[in-house]
Design a protein around this motif. Structure first.
Motif, PDB file in Angstrom:
ATOM      1  N   LEU A  34     -20.515   0.245  72.492  1.00 36.47           N
ATOM      2  CA  LEU A  34     -19.692  -0.620  71.654  1.00 36.47           C
ATOM      3  C   LEU A  34     -19.898  -0.231  70.197  1.00 36.47           C
ATOM      4  CD1 LEU A  34     -17.808  -3.022  71.168  1.00 36.47           C
ATOM      5  CD2 LEU A  34     -19.827  -4.519  71.213  1.00 36.47           C
ATOM      6  N   TYR A  35     -18.857   0.353  69.598  1.00 33.40           N
ATOM      7  CA  TYR A  35     -18.893   0.738  68.197  1.00 33.40           C
ATOM      8  C   TYR A  35     -17.773   0.019  67.451  1.00 33.40           C
ATOM      9  CZ  TYR A  35     -22.228   4.640  68.577  1.00 33.40           C
ATOM     10  OH  TYR A  35     -23.359   5.404  68.748  1.00 33.40           O
ATOM     11  N   LYS A  36     -18.097  -0.478  66.246  1.00 30.25           N
ATOM     12  CA  LYS A  36     -17.097  -1.145  65.425  1.00 30.25           C
ATOM     13  C   LYS A  36     -17.167  -0.625  63.989  1.00 30.25           C
ATOM     14  CE  LYS A  36     -16.323  -5.493  67.875  1.00 30.25           C
ATOM     15  NZ  LYS A  36     -16.135  -6.950  67.690  1.00 30.25           N
ATOM     16  N   SER A  37     -15.979  -0.420  63.401  1.00 36.98           N
ATOM     17  CA  SER A  37     -15.898   0.068  62.023  1.00 36.98           C
ATOM     18  C   SER A  37     -14.870  -0.736  61.248  1.00 36.98           C
ATOM     19  CB  SER A  37     -15.504   1.549  61.992  1.00 36.98           C
ATOM     20  OG  SER A  37     -16.480   2.358  62.609  1.00 36.98           O
ATOM     21  N   ALA A  38     -15.169  -0.975  59.975  1.00 36.88           N
ATOM     22  CA  ALA A  38     -14.195  -1.517  59.032  1.00 36.88           C
ATOM     23  C   ALA A  38     -14.008  -0.493  57.921  1.00 36.88           C
ATOM     24  CB  ALA A  38     -14.664  -2.848  58.466  1.00 36.88           C
ATOM     25  N   LEU A  39     -12.780  -0.420  57.407  1.00 33.38           N
ATOM     26  CA  LEU A  39     -12.452   0.614  56.414  1.00 33.38           C
ATOM     27  C   LEU A  39     -11.609   0.024  55.299  1.00 33.38           C
ATOM     28  CD1 LEU A  39     -11.748   1.772  59.528  1.00 33.38           C
ATOM     29  CD2 LEU A  39     -11.629   3.915  58.275  1.00 33.38           C
ATOM     30  N   GLN A  40     -11.905   0.469  54.061  1.00 34.01           N
ATOM     31  CA  GLN A  40     -11.040   0.151  52.934  1.00 34.01           C
ATOM     32  C   GLN A  40     -11.002   1.356  51.992  1.00 34.01           C
ATOM     33  OE1 GLN A  40     -12.393  -3.041  50.463  1.00 34.01           O
ATOM     34  NE2 GLN A  40     -14.452  -2.224  50.187  1.00 34.01           N
ATOM     35  N   GLY A  41      -9.807   1.811  51.683  1.00 33.28           N
ATOM     36  CA  GLY A  41      -9.644   2.949  50.793  1.00 33.28           C
ATOM     37  C   GLY A  41      -8.659   2.631  49.684  1.00 33.28           C
ATOM     38  N   GLU A  42      -8.225   3.687  49.005  1.00 32.17           N
ATOM     39  CA  GLU A  42      -7.247   3.546  47.934  1.00 32.17           C
ATOM     40  C   GLU A  42      -6.073   4.463  48.237  1.00 32.17           C
ATOM     41  OE1 GLU A  42      -8.782   3.774  43.950  1.00 32.17           O
ATOM     42  OE2 GLU A  42     -10.782   3.164  44.634  1.00 32.17           O
TER      43      GLU A  42
END
Length: 393
Positions: A262-270
């Motif tokens: 179980l892997y979880k990622s959150a991402l925020q870029g420009e």
């Protein structure tokens, strides 16, 4: 030292039949068209991909500290690289890892003796030698039969680092391992991990990736006897300009073993700015060989995209070579905030911004709560809160 690809007669090679060698020349220089490297930003590896990283200045050994808590039954020592206790879980599967092997002066070895049950975690801290300084390392974590331990491996500081990790878990032993990528913002880290799970042994392996510029991990799980149980967990939060890659393989080759991923990622870029994209890549390979009857396995990867300018790639692969299994499956998602969750929270007077923060906390809590150490859970929750403080919602 080289392990050739070996497959049964009249059969095709599988993902589990990876070529392994400690000789860098045995591997080609990674290329963008290679399947194993097609996502990785090779130009940002600062020479780790072709060994040019150490040409400007000699490669160094990172600062490594080991805190055993003065507990009985656990020892730390430095092994020669040709010691028979190195390479048991596996050898390098790519050129940067082979470079790390030949450039490691010693292997850091943590040994938990047979039947020992440690009450406090053992902490191994690896500190980079500074921006643009290349370091290499090898770490071996070994639990003898029926031992129980929690081991935290934390990376910090700045630098360019490549290493090999081995987890050798004896019969009936129980290991909880937390690999914390807490690098400074410009660090680059490439890592090969090999996890060997003994008969009736249990491994809980968590990777937390929040720091660094480029972090690429290649975990490989093998079972040495029936009854093995491996759980691989992962959390990451990629900000603008960061690239995180997890490329794992769980190789079921003996009967009656279990694995859960179980892997979880959150991402925020420009959006619209060159080099400001946030990017995560997750490749999850599970192989069930013909002899691995009674296998029970499932893998899940979930990605939460918070802004424009963020991209997540999720590629689950399940190869089954016998029908005599308990169960097998996989799932992967890439999405934004759940509209139903947002509606529920807003209908109770919660603002848009706070509702999004609550959803992100809950998203990670599903993984963090599975870490069986309260102090580590609290540390990971604090890091998530720090990320949320800098999140544009």
């Amino acid at each position: 030292m080289t392990t050739p690809v070996t497959t049964p007669a009249n059969s095709m090679p599988t993902k589990g039949d990876r070529f392994q060698s400690t000789d860098p020349a045995a591997f080609p220089v990674p290329h963008g068209k290679d399947e194993d490297w097609r996502f990785t930003p090779l130009r940002r590896l600062r020479g780790l991909e072709d060994a040019s990283a150490g040409k400007a200045a000699p490669a160094a050994r990172p600062a490594v500290t080991v805190d055993t808590g003065d507990q009985a039954g656990v020892t730390y020592s430095e092994l020669a690289m040709d010691d028979e206790r190195t390479g048991r879980a596996g050898l390098p599967v790519d050129r940067p890892a082979a470079e790390a092997w030949v450039n490691s002066s010693v292997a850091d070895h943590v040994l938990v003796a047979k039947d020992t049950v440690l009450e406090a975690p053992v902490t191994v801290t690896v500190t980079g030698a500074g921006d643009d300084v290349t370091t290499y390392g090898t770490t071996v974590i070994e639990l003898e039969p029926h031992a129980e331990a929690i081991v935290v491996l934390r990376y910090q500081g700045e630098g360019v680092h490549s290493d090999n990790l081995e987890f050798v878990v004896g019969d009936g032993a129980r290991l909880t391992a937390v690999v914390w990528e807490d690098w400074g913002r410009t660090a680059v880290h490439l890592s090969n991990s090999h996890i060997l799970v003994g008969r009736d042994a249990t491994v809980r392996h968590t990777v937390a990736t929040f720091g660094g510029d480029v972090v690429r991990s290649v975990p490989h799980v093998r079972f040495a006897g029936p009854g093995g149980d491996a759980e691989l967990l992962g959390v990451s939060f990629a900000d603008s300009g960061q690239y995180f890659e997890q490329r794992l393989l769980v190789d079921h080759s003996v009967p009656n073993c279990r694995s859960n991923v179980l892997y979880k990622s959150a991402l925020q870029g420009e959006s619209g700015r060159h080099g400001s994209e946030a990017r995560t890549v997750w490749i999850g390979d599970v192989l069930i060989r013909p002899e691995a009857t009674g296998t029970d396995t499932y893998e899940t990867n979930k990605n939460l995209v918070l802004t424009e300018g963020a991209r997540a790639d999720a590629v689950p692969n399940l190869e089954i070579q016998t029908g005599e299994i308990v169960g097998a499956g996989h799932a992967a998602t890439v999405g934004r905030f759940d509209d139903e969750h947002m509606f529920y929270l807003k209908s109770r007077g919660i603002s848009d911004e706070e509702a999004r923060r609550l959803i992100i906390r809950g998203f990670f809590t599903d993984v963090i709560r599975r870490v069986p150490v309260e102090g580590i859970r609290e540390n990971l929750e604090d890091v998530v809160e720090q990320e949320l403080a800098n999140t544009v919602l």
